[in-house]
Design a protein around this motif. Structure first.
Motif, PDB file in Angstrom:
ATOM      1  N   ASP A  61      -0.937  -3.528   7.309  1.00  0.00           N
ATOM      2  CA  ASP A  61      -0.502  -2.294   8.905  1.00  0.00           C
ATOM      3  C   ASP A  61       1.106  -1.977   8.439  1.00  0.00           C
ATOM      4  O   ASP A  61       1.471  -0.705   8.512  1.00  0.00           O
ATOM      5  CB  ASP A  61      -0.223  -3.195  10.059  1.00  0.00           C
ATOM      6  N   SER A  62       1.840  -2.786   7.765  1.00  0.00           N
ATOM      7  CA  SER A  62       2.826  -2.376   6.929  1.00  0.00           C
ATOM      8  C   SER A  62       3.368  -0.895   5.917  1.00  0.00           C
ATOM      9  O   SER A  62       3.737  -0.456   6.309  1.00  0.00           O
ATOM     10  CB  SER A  62       3.784  -3.478   6.453  1.00  0.00           C
ATOM     11  N   VAL A  63       1.778  -0.479   5.512  1.00  0.00           N
ATOM     12  CA  VAL A  63       1.615   0.258   4.960  1.00  0.00           C
ATOM     13  C   VAL A  63       0.965   1.316   5.060  1.00  0.00           C
ATOM     14  O   VAL A  63       1.126   2.195   4.817  1.00  0.00           O
ATOM     15  CB  VAL A  63       1.729  -0.395   3.264  1.00  0.00           C
ATOM     16  N   LYS A  64      -0.010   1.387   6.330  1.00  0.00           N
ATOM     17  CA  LYS A  64      -0.862   2.418   6.754  1.00  0.00           C
ATOM     18  C   LYS A  64      -0.154   3.646   7.049  1.00  0.00           C
ATOM     19  O   LYS A  64       0.814   4.071   7.539  1.00  0.00           O
ATOM     20  CB  LYS A  64      -1.432   1.801   7.499  1.00  0.00           C
ATOM     21  N   GLY A  65      -0.499   3.894   5.948  1.00  0.00           N
ATOM     22  CA  GLY A  65      -0.079   5.656   6.447  1.00  0.00           C
ATOM     23  C   GLY A  65       0.949   6.290   5.700  1.00  0.00           C
ATOM     24  O   GLY A  65       0.978   7.245   5.597  1.00  0.00           O
ATOM     25  N   ARG A  66       0.921   5.259   4.828  1.00  0.00           N
ATOM     26  CA  ARG A  66       2.478   5.740   3.706  1.00  0.00           C
ATOM     27  C   ARG A  66       1.714   5.419   2.438  1.00  0.00           C
ATOM     28  O   ARG A  66       2.656   6.112   1.238  1.00  0.00           O
ATOM     29  CB  ARG A  66       3.387   4.611   3.897  1.00  0.00           C
ATOM     30  N   PHE A  67       0.760   4.536   2.420  1.00  0.00           N
ATOM     31  CA  PHE A  67       0.542   4.134   0.907  1.00  0.00           C
ATOM     32  C   PHE A  67      -0.551   4.738   0.609  1.00  0.00           C
ATOM     33  O   PHE A  67      -1.696   4.525   2.015  1.00  0.00           O
ATOM     34  CB  PHE A  67       0.714   2.446   0.440  1.00  0.00           C
ATOM     35  N   THR A  68      -1.355   5.033  -0.771  1.00  0.00           N
ATOM     36  CA  THR A  68      -2.973   5.339  -1.135  1.00  0.00           C
ATOM     37  C   THR A  68      -3.041   4.038  -1.712  1.00  0.00           C
ATOM     38  O   THR A  68      -2.432   5.133  -3.148  1.00  0.00           O
ATOM     39  CB  THR A  68      -2.878   6.901  -1.205  1.00  0.00           C
ATOM     40  N   ILE A  69      -4.488   4.010  -2.260  1.00  0.00           N
ATOM     41  CA  ILE A  69      -4.418   3.115  -2.916  1.00  0.00           C
ATOM     42  C   ILE A  69      -5.896   3.967  -3.310  1.00  0.00           C
ATOM     43  O   ILE A  69      -7.024   4.044  -2.759  1.00  0.00           O
ATOM     44  CB  ILE A  69      -5.029   1.563  -3.385  1.00  0.00           C
ATOM     45  N   LEU A  80      -1.298   3.579  -6.733  1.00  0.00           N
ATOM     46  CA  LEU A  80      -1.080   2.167  -5.854  1.00  0.00           C
ATOM     47  C   LEU A  80      -0.010   4.123  -5.354  1.00  0.00           C
ATOM     48  O   LEU A  80       1.513   3.729  -6.232  1.00  0.00           O
ATOM     49  CB  LEU A  80      -0.116   1.668  -5.221  1.00  0.00           C
ATOM     50  N   GLN A  81      -0.611   5.172  -4.592  1.00  0.00           N
ATOM     51  CA  GLN A  81       1.184   6.266  -4.254  1.00  0.00           C
ATOM     52  C   GLN A  81       1.742   4.881  -3.065  1.00  0.00           C
ATOM     53  O   GLN A  81       0.889   5.168  -2.142  1.00  0.00           O
ATOM     54  CB  GLN A  81      -0.122   7.717  -4.395  1.00  0.00           C
ATOM     55  N   MET A  82       2.679   5.570  -3.384  1.00  0.00           N
ATOM     56  CA  MET A  82       3.578   5.093  -2.234  1.00  0.00           C
ATOM     57  C   MET A  82       4.771   6.032  -1.418  1.00  0.00           C
ATOM     58  O   MET A  82       5.497   7.088  -2.614  1.00  0.00           O
ATOM     59  CB  MET A  82       4.059   3.733  -2.411  1.00  0.00           C
ATOM     60  N   ASN A  83       4.403   6.731  -0.049  1.00  0.00           N
ATOM     61  CA  ASN A  83       5.431   7.135   0.248  1.00  0.00           C
ATOM     62  C   ASN A  83       6.369   7.312   0.994  1.00  0.00           C
ATOM     63  O   ASN A  83       5.576   5.766   1.363  1.00  0.00           O
ATOM     64  CB  ASN A  83       4.622   8.801   0.595  1.00  0.00           C
TER      65      ASN A  83
END
Length: 119
Positions: A61-69, A80-83
């Motif tokens: 939940d802490s990364v949902k919507g910001r990170f993409t695996i 891991l794309q981290m925005n």
């Protein structure tokens, strides 16, 4: 068996980073691939998983919507794309490969890459 992470570094809050993990020594396409992270003084926590063979994804939940695996099976790589990075994303990020076959479980880890989010 090797998992080698790269792409970590220092980034300002709100910035982006893309982590990569190169796999070798096992049948990559048969493994669920995940990213975990461990902040100083804290336990290692799960971040995201991309499954095999379907490629479905799940996120903390802490990364949902910001990170993409994502994964590239021919290249034996997971990303891991981290925005929209936040200071609380600061941690060592680890690549993990896991497969369960009958009563056997196979679990591989990389050495980690440091991500620091700070102004």
């Amino acid at each position: 068996v090797q998992l080698v992470e790269s792409g970590g570094g220092l980034v300002q809050p709100g910035g982006s980073l893309r982590l990569s993990c190169a796999a070798s020594g096992f049948t990559f396409s048969n493994y669920d691939m995940s990213w975990y992270r461990q902040a100083p003084g804290k336990e290692r926590e799960w971040v995201a998983t991309v499954t095999s063979p379907g490629g479905s994804t799940n996120y903390a939940d802490s990364v949902k919507g910001r990170f993409t695996i994502s994964r590239d099976n021919p290249k034996k790589a997971v990303y891991l794309q981290m925005n929209s990075l936040r200071p609380e994303d600061t941690a060592v990020y680890y690549c993990n490969g896991r497969r369960v076959s009958g009563i056997r479980s196979y679990n591989y880890w990389g050495q980690g890459t440091q991500v620091t989010v700070s102004s």
